[in-house]
Design a protein around this motif. Structure first.
Motif, PDB file in Angstrom:
ATOM      1  N   TYR A 138      76.783  28.685  13.701  1.00 16.08           N
ATOM      2  CA  TYR A 138      75.835  27.663  14.081  1.00 16.08           C
ATOM      3  C   TYR A 138      74.696  27.873  13.245  1.00 16.08           C
ATOM      4  O   TYR A 138      74.027  29.017  13.054  1.00 16.08           O
ATOM      5  CB  TYR A 138      75.770  28.019  15.520  1.00 16.08           C
ATOM      6  CG  TYR A 138      74.539  27.005  16.168  1.00 16.08           C
ATOM      7  CD1 TYR A 138      75.028  25.611  16.281  1.00 16.08           C
ATOM      8  CD2 TYR A 138      73.054  27.356  16.327  1.00 16.08           C
ATOM      9  CE1 TYR A 138      74.145  24.937  17.137  1.00 16.08           C
ATOM     10  CE2 TYR A 138      72.404  26.594  16.754  1.00 16.08           C
ATOM     11  CZ  TYR A 138      72.872  25.117  17.010  1.00 16.08           C
ATOM     12  OH  TYR A 138      71.978  24.300  17.518  1.00 16.08           O
ATOM     13  N   THR A 139      74.059  26.822  12.838  1.00 18.01           N
ATOM     14  CA  THR A 139      72.955  26.743  11.930  1.00 18.01           C
ATOM     15  C   THR A 139      71.686  26.251  12.953  1.00 18.01           C
ATOM     16  O   THR A 139      71.804  25.119  13.394  1.00 18.01           O
ATOM     17  CB  THR A 139      73.119  25.875  10.725  1.00 18.01           C
ATOM     18  OG1 THR A 139      73.911  26.434   9.873  1.00 18.01           O
ATOM     19  CG2 THR A 139      71.871  26.010   9.976  1.00 18.01           C
ATOM     20  N   ASP A 193      63.916  35.398  12.154  1.00 17.64           N
ATOM     21  CA  ASP A 193      65.290  35.083  11.493  1.00 17.64           C
ATOM     22  C   ASP A 193      66.232  36.077  11.718  1.00 17.64           C
ATOM     23  O   ASP A 193      67.583  35.697  11.867  1.00 17.64           O
ATOM     24  CB  ASP A 193      65.230  35.353  10.212  1.00 17.64           C
ATOM     25  CG  ASP A 193      64.650  36.328   9.574  1.00 17.64           C
ATOM     26  OD1 ASP A 193      63.391  36.761   9.654  1.00 17.64           O
ATOM     27  OD2 ASP A 193      65.559  37.023   8.834  1.00 17.64           O
ATOM     28  N   THR A 224      70.498  34.869  13.024  1.00 25.32           N
ATOM     29  CA  THR A 224      71.489  35.092  11.976  1.00 25.32           C
ATOM     30  C   THR A 224      72.224  36.373  12.375  1.00 25.32           C
ATOM     31  O   THR A 224      73.431  36.429  12.223  1.00 25.32           O
ATOM     32  CB  THR A 224      70.617  35.498  10.769  1.00 25.32           C
ATOM     33  OG1 THR A 224      69.742  36.507  10.850  1.00 25.32           O
ATOM     34  CG2 THR A 224      69.956  34.490   9.891  1.00 25.32           C
ATOM     35  N   LYS A 250      72.807  35.381  18.427  1.00 28.83           N
ATOM     36  CA  LYS A 250      72.870  33.982  18.093  1.00 28.83           C
ATOM     37  C   LYS A 250      73.298  33.406  19.364  1.00 28.83           C
ATOM     38  O   LYS A 250      72.672  32.514  19.688  1.00 28.83           O
ATOM     39  CB  LYS A 250      73.720  33.552  16.932  1.00 28.83           C
ATOM     40  CG  LYS A 250      73.164  33.760  15.672  1.00 28.83           C
ATOM     41  CD  LYS A 250      74.050  33.644  14.397  1.00 28.83           C
ATOM     42  CE  LYS A 250      73.984  32.104  14.341  1.00 28.83           C
ATOM     43  NZ  LYS A 250      74.720  31.707  13.188  1.00 28.83           N
TER      44      LYS A 250
END
Length: 457
Positions: free
Chosen positions: A163-164, A252, A256, A261
């Motif tokens: 997933y971004t 981040d 990541t 996540k």
């Protein structure tokens, strides 16, 4: 769960299974739910010497498939949410501890899980199990299997279909409700009997301001990846709106790391690169700064729209214990981070207010002793009391009226906020770590247990 970011324009740091016990705990406001299929909550049932992995979370196993299929169909066109059409059922079908451990090894052997992720998942299982069992809660062993089955399933899905996160990420609530998934996982780690909220009435006050269209910024320390869930769970009995609408700026690391996540997907996040890791790779510094500038613009846009609640930890990362004494205290604030956030609020064109908030919950998921460069830190887990407190709004003009320069004003305002956070933290520490409970209340911090008050109504 969240860290810090820096950009050419700013440096801002911010903060991301009901079990029964002898303590009075707040009623669960919702298990992990699949809104398209859920009809009613079912009790846990034994099966083959174990417990159905998600019997407490979904109506039945086919609900997962139905929700997954709809989830994919509804979102795959914009490529924002992972596909579940070909997702493995290894962990959803787990019934026992052995099923979970063998499932990890099976997926590693199949090449689906990288070795470091697989070993991290297995270590997390044992740490989570030990923490939940130490609570002494009824049916804690079933809670462990139930919660870890779903957690592993979400982690595996994230590896299969990464997933971004967009610069501004809205919590995914349907058809799979990641927000309640996080709560269900964290709830058994909180010793509610030994947890306290300071100045509940002020939380109600700032909630009223948000509903009136004002912006609220919470300037706080940051203790663990569980911080956002702890805030939500401690306030859900009286102020659930805050937990559901708070926006955290996420470093981040938590967007990541495969083990992190799924939990980040359940929070509202403004995604950034941590200032603590900005220079880890010199070749990526420019890219990170540009990404942070985009995130800063997203935050400014949100503030201009009003009714925003943003949580900021201007220390640049999680608190760490004093290496000599082992004692924990809020890490010092970066005055530039505080000042940049203040200016964003003032220039939004919408009424804004800044409140100092304090958190004590490091024992739930303590960070590594030192900041680490590599993604994939060890995740220790514990069952402990937690604390949350907020103090009255602190006005920049009131604090800085006698200052002779902008730099002096910047330092004075940051110090005023930090002093309040420290004072609140000392009260929480006295109540929780020194065992004084409600009696630790002071003239400026009134402690309560709103979950007990809710149950007594």
């Amino acid at each position: 769960m969240t860290l810090a970011f820096s950009s050419p324009a700013a440096t801002v740091a911010v903060a991301s299974a009901t079990v029964t016990s002898s303590a009075r705990v707040p009623p669960l406001r919702g298990f992990v739910s699949f809104r398209l299929t859920a009809k009613k909550q079912l009790p846990l049932r034994s099966h083959g010497g174990g417990v159905r992995a998600v019997s407490e979370l979904v109506q039945d196993k086919e609900s997962v498939v139905a929700a997954s299929t709809s989830f994919s169909a509804a979102t795959e066109t914009n490529n924002k949410t992972p596909s579940e059409l070909n997702h493995s059922r290894t962990f959803l079908d787990a019934r026992t501890e052995q099923d979970l451990i063998s499932g990890i090894r099976k997926e590693q052997e199949a090449g689906t899980l990288p070795p470091n992720v697989a070993s991290g998942m297995e270590e997390l299982y044992w740490n989570y199990k030990n923490a939940v069992l130490s609570s002494g809660a009824s049916r804690a062993d079933e809670t462990v299997i139930s919660n870890m089955s779903l957690a592993f399933d979400r982690m595996l899905l994230g590896v299969e279909h990464p997933y971004t996160f967009n610069p501004y990420h809205k919590a995914i609530r349907e058809p799979f409700d990641y927000f309640h998934f996080v709560h269900t996982y964290i709830r058994p780690l909180i010793d509610f009997k030994n947890s306290y909220v300071g100045n509940l009435s002020i939380f109600s006050e700032l909630e009223d301001k948000i509903r009136q269209g004002h912006n609220i910024v919470l300037i706080s320390n940051h203790q663990s990846e569980a911080d956002p869930a702890v805030i939500s769970l401690l306030l859900e009995a009286q102020c659930p709106y805050i937990g559901e609408n708070i926006k955290c700026v996420a470093g981040d690391r938590v967007i990541t790391d495969p083990l992190c996540k799924p939990f980040s997907m359940g929070r509202n996040l403004i995604c950034v690169y941590s200032k603590n890791h900005m220079n880890d790779d010199p070749e990526l510094v420019d890219m990170k700064r540009k990404a942070n500038t985009r995130s800063l613009k997203e935050m400014a846009t949100l503030l201009r729209s009003g009714s925003q609640l943003i949580w900021i930890a201007p220390s640049g990362g999680r608190d760490r214990p004093n290496p000599s004494t082992g004692e924990w205290f809020p890490a010092p604030f970066d005055p530039s981070s505080v000042d940049n956030m203040r200016r964003l609020v003032e220039h939004s064109g919408t009424p804004g207010h800044i409140y100092p908030m304090s958190l004590l919950c490091y024992d739930i998921m303590p960070p590594p002793p030192k900041v680490e460069k590599e993604i994939g830190e060890r995740r220790l887990v514990g069952f402990h009391g937690t604390g949350l407190s907020v103090a009255p709004e602190i006005s920049f003009s009131d604090v800085t009226s006698d200052c002779n320069s902008p730099n002096e004003a910047k330092e004075a305002y940051s110090q005023a906020l930090y002093k309040s956070v420290n004072e609140q933290y000392t009260t929480l520490n006295s109540a929780i770590k020194q065992g004084r409970g409600i009696e630790a209340s002071t003239s400026t911090v009134s402690l309560s247990q709103p979950w007990n008050e809710s149950l007594s109504v």
